[in-house]
Design a protein around this motif. Structure first.
Motif, PDB file in Angstrom:
ATOM      1  N   VAL A  99       0.972  -0.781   0.184  1.00  0.00           N
ATOM      2  CA  VAL A  99       0.025   0.249  -0.114  1.00  0.00           C
ATOM      3  C   VAL A  99       0.982   1.695   0.252  1.00  0.00           C
ATOM      4  O   VAL A  99       2.039   1.255   0.649  1.00  0.00           O
ATOM      5  N   GLY A 100       0.083   2.127  -0.209  1.00  0.00           N
ATOM      6  CA  GLY A 100       1.340   3.533  -0.548  1.00  0.00           C
ATOM      7  C   GLY A 100       2.282   3.351  -1.443  1.00  0.00           C
ATOM      8  O   GLY A 100       3.001   3.147  -2.117  1.00  0.00           O
ATOM      9  N   LYS A 101       3.737   4.517  -0.770  1.00  0.00           N
ATOM     10  CA  LYS A 101       4.478   4.485  -1.254  1.00  0.00           C
ATOM     11  C   LYS A 101       5.389   3.701  -0.755  1.00  0.00           C
ATOM     12  O   LYS A 101       6.953   3.523  -1.777  1.00  0.00           O
ATOM     13  N   TYR A 102       5.219   2.938  -0.362  1.00  0.00           N
ATOM     14  CA  TYR A 102       6.302   0.800   0.020  1.00  0.00           C
ATOM     15  C   TYR A 102       5.834   0.459  -1.547  1.00  0.00           C
ATOM     16  O   TYR A 102       6.655  -1.408  -1.347  1.00  0.00           O
ATOM     17  N   LYS A 103       4.847   0.130  -2.035  1.00  0.00           N
ATOM     18  CA  LYS A 103       4.757  -0.458  -3.217  1.00  0.00           C
ATOM     19  C   LYS A 103       5.048  -0.287  -4.149  1.00  0.00           C
ATOM     20  O   LYS A 103       4.800   0.280  -5.002  1.00  0.00           O
ATOM     21  N   ILE A 104       6.776  -0.622  -4.598  1.00  0.00           N
ATOM     22  CA  ILE A 104       7.480  -0.220  -5.444  1.00  0.00           C
ATOM     23  C   ILE A 104       8.491  -0.959  -5.582  1.00  0.00           C
ATOM     24  O   ILE A 104       8.963  -2.087  -4.737  1.00  0.00           O
ATOM     25  N   GLU A 105       9.285  -1.705  -7.317  1.00  0.00           N
ATOM     26  CA  GLU A 105       9.839  -2.020  -7.556  1.00  0.00           C
ATOM     27  C   GLU A 105      11.431  -1.696  -6.639  1.00  0.00           C
ATOM     28  O   GLU A 105      11.445   0.258  -6.922  1.00  0.00           O
ATOM     29  N   CYS A 106      12.680  -1.395  -6.362  1.00  0.00           N
ATOM     30  CA  CYS A 106      13.756  -0.763  -5.217  1.00  0.00           C
ATOM     31  C   CYS A 106      14.438  -2.059  -5.674  1.00  0.00           C
ATOM     32  O   CYS A 106      15.019  -3.039  -6.003  1.00  0.00           O
ATOM     33  N   ASP A 107      15.755  -1.365  -5.283  1.00  0.00           N
ATOM     34  CA  ASP A 107      17.169  -1.946  -5.543  1.00  0.00           C
ATOM     35  C   ASP A 107      17.308  -2.918  -4.535  1.00  0.00           C
ATOM     36  O   ASP A 107      18.398  -3.114  -3.913  1.00  0.00           O
ATOM     37  N   CYS A 108      17.144  -2.466  -2.798  1.00  0.00           N
ATOM     38  CA  CYS A 108      16.976  -1.811  -1.775  1.00  0.00           C
ATOM     39  C   CYS A 108      16.175  -3.967  -1.280  1.00  0.00           C
ATOM     40  O   CYS A 108      16.929  -4.551  -0.323  1.00  0.00           O
ATOM     41  N   ARG A 109      15.763  -4.615  -2.325  1.00  0.00           N
ATOM     42  CA  ARG A 109      14.872  -5.659  -1.620  1.00  0.00           C
ATOM     43  C   ARG A 109      15.730  -6.751  -1.780  1.00  0.00           C
ATOM     44  O   ARG A 109      16.098  -6.987  -3.134  1.00  0.00           O
ATOM     45  N   LYS A 110      16.144  -7.461  -0.854  1.00  0.00           N
ATOM     46  CA  LYS A 110      17.117  -9.022  -1.377  1.00  0.00           C
ATOM     47  C   LYS A 110      16.324  -9.456  -2.426  1.00  0.00           C
ATOM     48  O   LYS A 110      15.410 -10.183  -2.375  1.00  0.00           O
ATOM     49  N   GLY A 111      16.730 -10.515  -3.007  1.00  0.00           N
ATOM     50  CA  GLY A 111      17.884 -10.524  -4.559  1.00  0.00           C
ATOM     51  C   GLY A 111      19.100  -9.317  -5.012  1.00  0.00           C
ATOM     52  O   GLY A 111      19.673  -9.341  -5.312  1.00  0.00           O
ATOM     53  N   GLU A 112      18.439  -8.219  -4.761  1.00  0.00           N
ATOM     54  CA  GLU A 112      19.007  -6.969  -4.677  1.00  0.00           C
ATOM     55  C   GLU A 112      19.872  -6.688  -3.929  1.00  0.00           C
ATOM     56  O   GLU A 112      20.053  -7.063  -2.678  1.00  0.00           O
ATOM     57  N   PRO A 113      21.337  -5.828  -4.303  1.00  0.00           N
ATOM     58  CA  PRO A 113      21.929  -5.688  -3.755  1.00  0.00           C
ATOM     59  C   PRO A 113      22.188  -4.705  -2.903  1.00  0.00           C
ATOM     60  O   PRO A 113      23.200  -3.785  -2.030  1.00  0.00           O
ATOM     61  N   GLY A 114      21.017  -3.824  -2.743  1.00  0.00           N
ATOM     62  CA  GLY A 114      20.964  -2.092  -2.602  1.00  0.00           C
ATOM     63  C   GLY A 114      21.241  -2.598  -1.076  1.00  0.00           C
ATOM     64  O   GLY A 114      22.284  -1.406  -0.925  1.00  0.00           O
ATOM     65  N   MET A 115      21.127  -3.147  -0.007  1.00  0.00           N
ATOM     66  CA  MET A 115      21.249  -3.186   1.489  1.00  0.00           C
ATOM     67  C   MET A 115      22.712  -3.274   1.671  1.00  0.00           C
ATOM     68  O   MET A 115      23.447  -2.505   2.910  1.00  0.00           O
TER      69      MET A 115
END
Length: 186
Positions: A99-115
């Protein structure tokens, strides 16, 4: 040039007993041997960094303050063993369920290496000399994408990812204490 070695740690199913969308500090429970294993890593000079997908925020199950409260509780429990986390990074996003601003594609969600990349910048971590330990394919994918060595633990959801781990040349071990022994031998 980055100089510190780190072990990036998934939280649920790796550090603590897997409980769907854990948010109540009273329900937090270490997997046996984890605090002592983290103590060994710290004594060997590794920074300890928790990296955790927390899609419960995106789904509206709980807020960031609730996540912070749980992590503060975990830190207090670890401090009893002399263990200090260098950092705790979370991804509150989900690409489709949210919901809201958290429903996005991001580079921090693992399998991505963002964190892991953010932690490396902020904490001066040498990624090729570091490790990612977790119980899902997303954990070892994030570790690989960041340039770390990865280890799958069979606790939590780990058992169902063993075959994929082998296909990706990622060792699968019983639990975090076993992963720590493997890291210290490397």
């Amino acid at each position: 040039m980055a100089s510190k070695r780190a072990v990036f740690l998934d939280r649920d199913g790796t550090i603590n007993v897997e409980k769907d969308y854990l948010i109540d500090p009273a329900e937090f429970e270490f997997i046996p041997g984890v605090p002592e294993a983290l103590q060994k890593l710290q004594q060997a000079g590794f920074l300890l960094v928790v990296v955790s997908n927390q899609s419960g925020v995106a789904r509206g199950y709980f807020g960031l303050d609730d996540v912070d409260r749980l992590h503060a509780h975990m830190k207090v429990l670890l401090k009893e063993y002399g263990v200090v986390l260098a950092g705790v990074y979370i991804c509150p996003h989900h690409p489709t369920s949210g919901v809201g601003k958290y429903k996005i594609e991001c580079d921090c969600r693992k399998g991505e290496p963002g964190m892991l990349l953010q932690a490396a910048r902020e904490l001066d971590i040498d990624l090729p000399k570091s490790f990612m330990v977790g119980d899902k394919d997303a954990d070892f994918q994030a570790g690989s994408a960041a340039g770390c060595s990865s280890i799958l633990v069979r606790t939590g959801h780990g058992e169902k990812w063993v075959q994929k781990a082998h296909e990706n040349n990622v060792p699968a071990v019983a639990d975090l204490p076993a992963a720590v022994e493997k890291i210290l031998q490397a």
